[in-house]
Design a protein around this motif. Structure first.
Motif, short mmCIF file in Angstrom:
data_model
loop_
_atom_site.label_atom_id
_atom_site.label_comp_id
_atom_site.label_asym_id
_atom_site.label_seq_id
_atom_site.Cartn_x
_atom_site.Cartn_y
_atom_site.Cartn_z
N GLY A 176 52.60 13.61 7.18
CA GLY A 176 51.26 14.14 7.02
C GLY A 176 50.26 13.37 7.86
N THR A 177 49.03 13.87 7.86
CA THR A 177 47.93 13.24 8.60
C THR A 177 46.87 12.78 7.61
N ILE A 178 46.50 11.52 7.67
CA ILE A 178 45.43 11.00 6.82
C ILE A 178 44.10 11.37 7.48
N ILE A 179 43.36 12.30 6.84
CA ILE A 179 42.12 12.79 7.41
C ILE A 179 40.98 11.79 7.20
N LYS A 180 40.80 11.39 5.93
CA LYS A 180 39.65 10.55 5.62
C LYS A 180 39.89 9.76 4.34
N TRP A 181 39.55 8.48 4.36
CA TRP A 181 39.61 7.64 3.16
C TRP A 181 38.27 7.72 2.43
N TYR A 182 38.33 7.93 1.11
CA TYR A 182 37.13 7.96 0.28
C TYR A 182 36.86 6.60 -0.37
N LYS A 183 37.83 5.73 -0.35
CA LYS A 183 37.67 4.37 -0.86
C LYS A 183 37.80 3.40 0.31
N LYS A 184 37.11 2.29 0.20
CA LYS A 184 37.23 1.26 1.23
C LYS A 184 37.74 -0.02 0.59
N ALA A 185 38.17 -0.95 1.41
CA ALA A 185 38.70 -2.21 0.91
C ALA A 185 37.66 -2.90 0.03
N ASP A 197 41.96 12.17 1.81
CA ASP A 197 42.40 13.53 2.13
C ASP A 197 43.61 13.44 3.04
N ILE A 198 44.65 14.21 2.72
CA ILE A 198 45.88 14.22 3.52
C ILE A 198 46.19 15.66 3.93
N GLN A 199 46.41 15.87 5.22
CA GLN A 199 46.81 17.18 5.72
C GLN A 199 48.33 17.28 5.70
N THR A 200 48.84 18.19 4.87
CA THR A 200 50.28 18.40 4.79
C THR A 200 50.68 19.48 5.78
N GLU A 211 47.09 4.63 -10.55
CA GLU A 211 46.98 3.21 -10.85
C GLU A 211 45.52 2.82 -11.01
N GLU A 212 45.29 1.61 -11.49
CA GLU A 212 43.94 1.06 -11.54
C GLU A 212 43.97 -0.36 -10.98
N GLY A 213 42.86 -0.74 -10.37
CA GLY A 213 42.77 -2.06 -9.76
C GLY A 213 41.73 -2.05 -8.67
N ILE A 214 42.01 -2.79 -7.59
CA ILE A 214 41.08 -2.88 -6.46
C ILE A 214 41.86 -2.56 -5.18
N LEU A 215 41.31 -1.64 -4.38
CA LEU A 215 41.92 -1.33 -3.09
C LEU A 215 41.72 -2.52 -2.18
N ALA A 216 42.83 -3.20 -1.83
CA ALA A 216 42.72 -4.47 -1.11
C ALA A 216 42.77 -4.29 0.40
N LYS A 217 43.63 -3.41 0.88
CA LYS A 217 43.78 -3.29 2.34
C LYS A 217 44.27 -1.89 2.69
N ILE A 218 43.62 -1.28 3.68
CA ILE A 218 44.04 0.02 4.22
C ILE A 218 44.83 -0.25 5.49
N LEU A 219 46.10 0.14 5.48
CA LEU A 219 47.00 -0.13 6.61
C LEU A 219 47.06 1.02 7.61
N VAL A 220 46.72 2.23 7.15
CA VAL A 220 46.74 3.42 8.03
C VAL A 220 45.36 4.07 7.94
N GLY A 221 44.63 4.05 9.03
CA GLY A 221 43.24 4.49 9.02
C GLY A 221 43.05 5.99 9.09
N ASP A 222 41.77 6.39 9.19
CA ASP A 222 41.42 7.81 9.29
C ASP A 222 42.02 8.43 10.56
N ASP A 223 42.30 9.74 10.44
CA ASP A 223 42.80 10.54 11.57
C ASP A 223 44.11 10.03 12.14
#
Length: 589
Positions: A176-185, A197-200, A211-223
Motif C-alpha cells: 500500500g501507499t501511506i498517503i498522510k499521517w494524522y499523528k506526529k511523533a 490514510d493508506i491507499q490499498t 493500542e494506546e500510548g505515545i507515537l514515538a517514531k514514524i519510520l515511513v513518511g507521507d506519500d
C-alpha cells in the motif's frame, strides 16, 4: 581399526619395527582417505521443488504421487497431483532422468512454494545412493541461503518500542501507499484513533490503532509508495516512557552459507552489437538444457556439467546464466518478402524503440488496476462462463420515469434496473448465490454491486437490501457511493461482498455486451442502452438488451432463464417496482 589389528599380528610374526611403522603409516593414510572421500561416492541429486501453479498460490497440498522412486522420467511427464488454492492440478516436469527420492509423501498439506519435495538423478546414475542436500530437513528454506542466527543491531535509544506494521486492509492487499499521517511523533494515541490514510489496491482507507500510548517514531513518511504488508512503519511506547529515546529494532539479515566468489574463468567478454554470436550445435542435451542453451546462445562446452560423466544439467546452465548475468538473445531477423539484405547477421541487433518525447506517455498501472487484471484473469480462467440474453420493452418504464420527474422525483433507468434485479433475485433465489470451496452458498439478502468507473479503475459499491428500498432511496445512495468511490473514500464493507453485480454501459451508447463474473459471485448482468426499433404493428418501441453471465457450476440454464424472464417482466411493468416489501405486505393484508 584395520591398522591396530595388523600391528598385533605383525608383532607375533616377528617383523622389524621400522618396516612395521612404514606399513602402518601407509594403511592409516589410506584409511583416512577412504573415510573422508566416501561422500563423493554418493550421487548428487537434482532438486525438485514445490511449483507455483497459479498466480495466487503460496502453498499447496500434494494429493498423490504418480511416479515412484526409481521410475524413469521424461520431459512432460506428470510427477504428482497438487491441490492449489484454486483446483487440483498436475505437476509436469521439464527434466529427464530418474526419480531418486520423494521427500514429501502423499496427502502432505500446506507445503510452501519453493520447498524441496523430491530429488532426481541423471539416467544411468545409481539413484539409490542419491546424496541428501543440507536443506532436506527444512525444505521451506532455499538450499543456498540460511537465516543468520543474530539479528541486526538495534539503533537509536534505549526504550524498547511497540512495533506498528503496515496492515492488510483488504483481502487482496499485498502492499500500500501511506498517503498522510494524522499523528506526529510525541502525540498520545488511544484505541480507535486514526493514525494515517493508506491507499490499498481498491481505495484510500483509514488505519485505526487498537493500542494506546505515545507515537514515538514514524519510520515511513507521507506519500511513500509500495510499502509491503507487514513492513515496520512506526514505533510506539507506553505512556510515561521517554519516547525521544525509543530503540529502533534491527532487521534480520540473510547470510549465504556458501558466499559466491567472483570466478574470473567464468566471466565472458561482452561483444559489441555489431558482432555476430555464433550458434552452436545442441545435440545430445536434454530438452530443458537445449532450450536454455539456444535461448541464451551459450556454447554448451563452456559450461561445466555436474552430472554423471560430466553431463550437463539444467541447474548447471541456470547457474552459468546467473553468474554471468546473461540475457535472452534476440531472434534472428527475417527479411520481409521482397526485401533484399546486404548481410544478415546470425543474431539481429536489439529492436530499436522510439525515443521518449512529447508523443509518447508511459502510464503506470495503479494497484487497483493490477488487482483488477489479476482477478479478471482468474475469473475467465477458472470459472466456466455461460451467457443468456433477453430484450425488454421499456416504453412503460420511460413513461413512468417522466411522470415521477414531473412530480419532483428524479430517478434514472439504472435505479429501476437495480430494483428489478434485486426483486428478481428474491423471486429466483438459486441465482442469488456464491461459489465457495466447491459449494454453492445461497445468499439471504439481495445486495447489488454496481460497477463504477474511476480514474484508478473499476470499483463496485454495494446497495444492500435493494429489494426493500424505494427508488429514490436507491438513487440517492448510488449517487453518494459513486461520488465517494471516485474520490477513493469507500470503506471496505461498502465495496467488498455483494450477492450480484450490474454493469451498465447504456450511458455510453453501448447497445449490447457481456461482462466477466466477479468471484465469489455467480452472476453479473450487462445492461446496454435503450434503442428504438419498429414493432410488428409498425409502431416504434424502445428495446433494452440485458446479457447475463453466470457460473455454470452453480446456476443451471433453467434458473438463469427464470431470472431473466422475471427481470424482463418487472422492467415491462415498472409500476410494481414502486412498492417495497412492506408495501406489498400491507397490500396483501
Amino acid at each position: 581399526m584395520m591398522a591396530t589389528s595388523l600391528f598385533r599380528s605383525a608383532i607375533k610374526g616377528g617383523l622389524s619395527k621400522q618396516i612395521l611403522n612404514k606399513t602402518i603409516h601407509s594403511l592409516l593414510k589410506l584409511e583416512r582417505l577412504c573415510i573422508h572421500t566416501s561422500s563423493f561416492l554418493n550421487v548428487k541429486g537434482q532438486e525438485i521443488k514445490m511449483p507455483s501453479l497459479s498466480p495466487t498460490m503460496t502453498e499447496g497440498n500434494i494429493v498423490k504421487w504418480l511416479k515412484k522412486e526409481g521410475d524413469t522420467i521424461a520431459a512432460g511427464d506428470v510427477l504428482c497431483e497438487i491441490q492449489t488454492d484454486k483446483a487440483v492440478m498436475a505437476f509436469e516436469t521439464e527434466e529427464e532422468g530418474i526419480l531418486a527420492k520423494i521427500l514429501v509423501p502423499d496427502d502432505a498439506k500446506e507445503i510452501k512454494v519453493g520447498s524441496l519435495i523430491a530429488l532426481m538423478v541423471a539416467e544411468g546414475e545409481d539413484w539409490k545412493t542419491v546424496e541428501m542436500p543440507d536443506s532436506a530437513g527444512a525444505p521451506s528454506a532455499p538450499t543456498t541461503e540460511i537465516q543468520a542466527e543474530e539479528s541486526g543491531q538495534p539503533s537509536g535509544g534505549n526504550t524498547p518500542g511497540t512495533e506498528i506494521r503496515m496492515p492488510s486492509l483488504s483481502p487482496t492487499m499485498s502492499e500500500g501507499t501511506i498517503i498522510k499521517w494524522y499523528k506526529k511523533a510525541g502525540d498520545k494515541v488511544a484505541p480507535g484513533d486514526v493514525l494515517c490514510d493508506i491507499q490499498t489496491d481498491k481505495a484510500v482507507m483509514v488505519f485505526e490503532t487498537e493500542e494506546e500510548g505515545i507515537l514515538a517514531k514514524i519510520l515511513v513518511g507521507d506519500d511513500t509508495k509500495n510499502v509491503k504488508v507487514g513492513d515496520l512503519i512506526a514505533l510506539m511506547v507506553a505512556e510515561g516512557e521517554d519516547w525521544t529515546d525509543v530503540q529502533v529494532p534491527g532487521e534480520k539479515k540473510v547470510a549465504s552459507s556458501a558466499p559466491k566468489k567472483e570466478s574470473p574463468e567464468l566471466k565472458i567478454q561482452t561483444k559489441a552489437t555489431s558482432e555476430s554470436v555464433t550458434r552452436h550445435a545442441y545435440d545430445g542435451y536434454s530438452p530443458a538444457v537445449r532450450s536454455l542453451l539456444e535461448l541464451y546462445a551459450i556454447d554448451g562446452k563452456s559450461v561445466k556439467g555436474t552430472g554423471k560423466l560430466g553431463k550437463l544439467l539444467k541447474g548447471d546452465v541456470l547457474n552459468y546464466i546467473d553468474q554471468n548475468k546473461l540475457t535472452v538473445k534476440p531472434p534472428t531477423s527475417v527479411p520481409l518478402p521482397g526485401e533484399t539484405t546486404k548481410s544478415t547477421p546470425s543474431v539481429s541487433s536489439p529492436v530499436s524503440r522510439p525515443a521518449k518525447g512529447p508523443g509518447f506517455t508511459d502510464i503506470p498501472l495503479s494497484g487497483m488496476r493490477m488487482t483488477i487484471a489479476k482477478r479478471l484473469t482468474e475469473s475467465k480462467t477458472m470459472i466456466p462462463h455461460a451467457y443468456a440474453t433477453v430484450e425488454s420493452n421499456i416504453d412503460s418504464l420511460l413513461g413512468l420515469r417522466k411522470q415521477l420527474k414531473s412530480a419532483g422525483i428524479n430517478v434514472s433507468v439504472n435505479d429501476f434496473i437495480i430494483k428489478a434485479v434485486a426483486v428478481a433475485l428474491k423471486k429466483c433465489p438459486l441465482v442469488n448465490c456464491h461459489y465457495v470451496k466447491d459449494q454453492v452458498v445461497l445468499q439471504q439478502t439481495a445486495d447489488i454491486s454496481v460497477a463504477v468507473a474511476t480514474d484508478s479503475g473499476l470499483i463496485t459499491p454495494i446497495v444492500t437490501n435493494a429489494n426493500n428500498k424505494e427508488l429514490d432511496e436507491i438513487s440517492s445512495e448510488i449517487k453518494e457511493l459513486a461520488g465517494r468511490a471516485r474520490k477513493g473514500k469507500l470503506q471496505l464493507h461498502e465495496f467488498q461482498g455483494g450477492s450480484f453485480t450490474i454493469s451498465n454501459l447504456g450511458m455510453f451508447d453501448i447497445t449490447e455486451f457481456s461482462a466477466i463474473i466477479n468471484p465469489p459471485q455467480c452472476g453479473i448482468l450487462a445492461i446496454g442502452s435503450g434503442r428504438p426499433v419498429i414493432a410488428l404493428n409498425g409502431k416504434p418501441k424502445t428495446i433494452l438488451t440485458a446479457t447475463l453471465s453466470y457460473d455454470a457450476r452453480a446456476i443451471s440454464e433453467s434458473a438463469a432463464s427464470d431470472f431473466l424472464e422475471t427481470v424482463q417482466g418487472l422492467l415491462q411493468t415498472p409500476a410494481s417496482l414502486l412498492m417495497t416489501a412492506s408495501t406489498n405486505r400491507r397490500a396483501s393484508n
